[in-house]
Design a protein around this motif. Structure first.
Motif, PDB file in Angstrom:
ATOM      1  N   ASP A  42       5.365  10.556  10.416  1.00 37.47           N
ATOM      2  CA  ASP A  42       6.529  11.223  10.999  1.00 37.47           C
ATOM      3  C   ASP A  42       6.154  12.610  11.499  1.00 37.47           C
ATOM      4  OD1 ASP A  42       8.201   9.092  10.459  1.00 37.47           O
ATOM      5  OD2 ASP A  42       9.169  10.020   8.722  1.00 37.47           O
ATOM      6  N   PRO A  43       6.908  13.138  12.457  1.00 32.85           N
ATOM      7  CA  PRO A  43       6.641  14.504  12.925  1.00 32.85           C
ATOM      8  C   PRO A  43       6.742  15.502  11.772  1.00 32.85           C
ATOM      9  CG  PRO A  43       8.236  13.406  14.352  1.00 32.85           C
ATOM     10  CD  PRO A  43       8.030  12.514  13.149  1.00 32.85           C
ATOM     11  N   GLY A  44       5.858  16.486  11.782  1.00 32.62           N
ATOM     12  CA  GLY A  44       5.922  17.564  10.806  1.00 32.62           C
ATOM     13  C   GLY A  44       5.270  17.278   9.473  1.00 32.62           C
ATOM     14  N   GLU A  45       4.493  16.204   9.368  1.00 37.21           N
ATOM     15  CA  GLU A  45       3.830  15.915   8.091  1.00 37.21           C
ATOM     16  C   GLU A  45       2.365  15.581   8.307  1.00 37.21           C
ATOM     17  OE1 GLU A  45       5.961  12.667   6.204  1.00 37.21           O
ATOM     18  OE2 GLU A  45       5.439  11.270   7.795  1.00 37.21           O
ATOM     19  N   SER A  46       1.580  15.821   7.273  1.00 36.47           N
ATOM     20  CA  SER A  46       0.168  15.459   7.297  1.00 36.47           C
ATOM     21  C   SER A  46       0.027  13.984   6.944  1.00 36.47           C
ATOM     22  CB  SER A  46      -0.607  16.310   6.281  1.00 36.47           C
ATOM     23  OG  SER A  46      -0.239  15.944   4.959  1.00 36.47           O
ATOM     24  N   LEU A  47      -1.148  13.435   7.167  1.00 38.53           N
ATOM     25  CA  LEU A  47      -1.373  12.032   6.800  1.00 38.53           C
ATOM     26  C   LEU A  47      -1.184  11.793   5.304  1.00 38.53           C
ATOM     27  CD1 LEU A  47      -4.404  11.455   9.163  1.00 38.53           C
ATOM     28  CD2 LEU A  47      -2.207  10.270   9.321  1.00 38.53           C
ATOM     29  N   PRO A  48      -1.764  12.630   4.411  1.00 36.64           N
ATOM     30  CA  PRO A  48      -1.515  12.406   2.977  1.00 36.64           C
ATOM     31  C   PRO A  48      -0.038  12.546   2.594  1.00 36.64           C
ATOM     32  CG  PRO A  48      -3.461  13.774   3.272  1.00 36.64           C
ATOM     33  CD  PRO A  48      -2.799  13.660   4.618  1.00 36.64           C
ATOM     34  N   GLN A  49       0.679  13.482   3.213  1.00 33.74           N
ATOM     35  CA  GLN A  49       2.112  13.626   2.932  1.00 33.74           C
ATOM     36  C   GLN A  49       2.864  12.370   3.358  1.00 33.74           C
ATOM     37  OE1 GLN A  49       2.880  17.170   5.205  1.00 33.74           O
ATOM     38  NE2 GLN A  49       2.765  18.520   3.409  1.00 33.74           N
ATOM     39  N   ALA A  50       2.519  11.831   4.512  1.00 35.34           N
ATOM     40  CA  ALA A  50       3.170  10.606   4.997  1.00 35.34           C
ATOM     41  C   ALA A  50       2.912   9.454   4.041  1.00 35.34           C
ATOM     42  CB  ALA A  50       2.669  10.263   6.402  1.00 35.34           C
ATOM     43  N   CYS A  51       1.693   9.362   3.526  1.00 34.86           N
ATOM     44  CA  CYS A  51       1.346   8.282   2.610  1.00 34.86           C
ATOM     45  C   CYS A  51       2.158   8.384   1.316  1.00 34.86           C
ATOM     46  CB  CYS A  51      -0.157   8.315   2.326  1.00 34.86           C
ATOM     47  SG  CYS A  51      -0.722   6.911   1.363  1.00 34.86           S
ATOM     48  N   ALA A  52       2.258   9.589   0.770  1.00 34.67           N
ATOM     49  CA  ALA A  52       3.038   9.785  -0.458  1.00 34.67           C
ATOM     50  C   ALA A  52       4.506   9.449  -0.219  1.00 34.67           C
ATOM     51  CB  ALA A  52       2.879  11.224  -0.946  1.00 34.67           C
ATOM     52  N   ARG A  53       5.044   9.887   0.911  1.00 34.03           N
ATOM     53  CA  ARG A  53       6.450   9.610   1.236  1.00 34.03           C
ATOM     54  C   ARG A  53       6.697   8.114   1.386  1.00 34.03           C
ATOM     55  NH1 ARG A  53       8.274   8.126   5.735  1.00 34.03           N
ATOM     56  NH2 ARG A  53       6.585   9.003   7.006  1.00 34.03           N
ATOM     57  N   GLU A  54       5.848   7.441   2.152  1.00 36.34           N
ATOM     58  CA  GLU A  54       6.031   6.007   2.366  1.00 36.34           C
ATOM     59  C   GLU A  54       5.936   5.225   1.050  1.00 36.34           C
ATOM     60  OE1 GLU A  54       7.075   4.202   4.786  1.00 36.34           O
ATOM     61  OE2 GLU A  54       6.984   5.568   6.478  1.00 36.34           O
ATOM     62  N   ALA A  55       4.977   5.591   0.204  1.00 40.02           N
ATOM     63  CA  ALA A  55       4.845   4.900  -1.086  1.00 40.02           C
ATOM     64  C   ALA A  55       6.133   5.041  -1.902  1.00 40.02           C
ATOM     65  CB  ALA A  55       3.650   5.443  -1.864  1.00 40.02           C
ATOM     66  N   LEU A  56       6.688   6.244  -1.945  1.00 42.82           N
ATOM     67  CA  LEU A  56       7.926   6.462  -2.696  1.00 42.82           C
ATOM     68  C   LEU A  56       9.089   5.691  -2.075  1.00 42.82           C
ATOM     69  CD1 LEU A  56       9.447   7.892  -4.983  1.00 42.82           C
ATOM     70  CD2 LEU A  56       9.774   9.834  -3.409  1.00 42.82           C
ATOM     71  N   GLU A  57       9.220   5.759  -0.752  1.00 40.66           N
ATOM     72  CA  GLU A  57      10.343   5.094  -0.086  1.00 40.66           C
ATOM     73  C   GLU A  57      10.284   3.574  -0.224  1.00 40.66           C
ATOM     74  OE1 GLU A  57      11.063   8.413   3.454  1.00 40.66           O
ATOM     75  OE2 GLU A  57      10.167   6.473   3.964  1.00 40.66           O
ATOM     76  N   GLU A  58       9.080   3.014  -0.247  1.00 41.46           N
ATOM     77  CA  GLU A  58       8.954   1.556  -0.269  1.00 41.46           C
ATOM     78  C   GLU A  58       8.819   0.959  -1.661  1.00 41.46           C
ATOM     79  OE1 GLU A  58       6.044   0.114   2.498  1.00 41.46           O
ATOM     80  OE2 GLU A  58       7.278   0.739   4.207  1.00 41.46           O
ATOM     81  N   THR A  59       8.428   1.783  -2.655  1.00 39.42           N
ATOM     82  CA  THR A  59       8.188   1.237  -3.996  1.00 39.42           C
ATOM     83  C   THR A  59       8.971   1.915  -5.110  1.00 39.42           C
ATOM     84  OG1 THR A  59       6.348   2.706  -4.567  1.00 39.42           O
ATOM     85  CG2 THR A  59       5.813   0.695  -3.310  1.00 39.42           C
ATOM     86  N   ALA A  60       9.521   3.105  -4.859  1.00 37.25           N
ATOM     87  CA  ALA A  60      10.177   3.937  -5.878  1.00 37.25           C
ATOM     88  C   ALA A  60       9.171   4.491  -6.885  1.00 37.25           C
ATOM     89  CB  ALA A  60      11.316   3.197  -6.582  1.00 37.25           C
ATOM     90  N   TRP A  61       7.886   4.483  -6.538  1.00 32.04           N
ATOM     91  CA  TRP A  61       6.844   5.090  -7.365  1.00 32.04           C
ATOM     92  C   TRP A  61       6.303   6.327  -6.640  1.00 32.04           C
ATOM     93  CZ3 TRP A  61       4.954   3.743 -12.149  1.00 32.04           C
ATOM     94  CH2 TRP A  61       5.334   2.490 -12.656  1.00 32.04           C
TER      95      TRP A  61
END
Length: 160
Positions: A42-61
């Motif tokens: 997403d705009p305004g985030e780094s690759l590691p930030q995007a990965c952490a966000r997606e993991a939380l949004e898709e798994t609740a972990w």
């Protein structure tokens, strides 16, 4: 220059616990598919930030990327409408944090699963893409690039 080719940038989390991998089952135009927690930058985030966000949004972990496993590119043509998409995937491994019980998962995510490598290999025909197993194989081969090899210029964070 409106016809300039642009790959779709995605991130993926390779999360292992006790010999099992955290996998999502999601509804797609091709039916129910298995994938590692993954999604778009997403705009305004780094690759590691995007990965952490997606993991939380898709798994609740909660997930903290600690290394880059690899960069992958694959092309996919949708059967329904012929849309031709090239995905550029950055796969990270890292530390699994706490789970947020009751947290709603992203739209389209049916459930999360903890699967062994054998189970993943046996279900390869249900994977969202061939990159799912390739990323896990590279992780198991010990491929790790230091997280500081992924740079984000401060200008990325200046999104209006």
């Amino acid at each position: 220059m409106s016809n300039r080719w642009r790959p779709s940038v995605t991130v993926a989390a390779i999360i292992e616990r006790d010999g099992r991998f955290l996998i999502i089952e999601e509804e797609t135009s091709g039916g129910l598919r298995l994938n590692t927690p993954a999604g778009h930058l997403d705009p305004g985030e780094s690759l590691p930030q995007a990965c952490a966000r997606e993991a939380l949004e898709e798994t609740a972990w909660h997930f903290k990327p600690t290394a880059l496993v690899g960069v992958y590119m694959a092309r996919f043509v949708k059967q329904a409408d012929g849309e031709d998409i090239t995905y550029l995937r950055f796969a990270f491994c890292g530390e699994l944090g706490e789970q947020e019980p009751g947290r709603p998962l992203d739209e389209g995510i049916v459930r999360t699963l903890w699967m062994t490598l054998d189970e993943l290999r046996a279900s390869a025909d249900r994977h969202r893409s061939p990159m799912v197993l390739r990323c896990i194989d590279d992780y198991l081969a010990g491929i790790r690039l230091p997280l500081d090899s992924v740079h984000t210029d401060p200008s990325v964070y200046n999104v209006s």
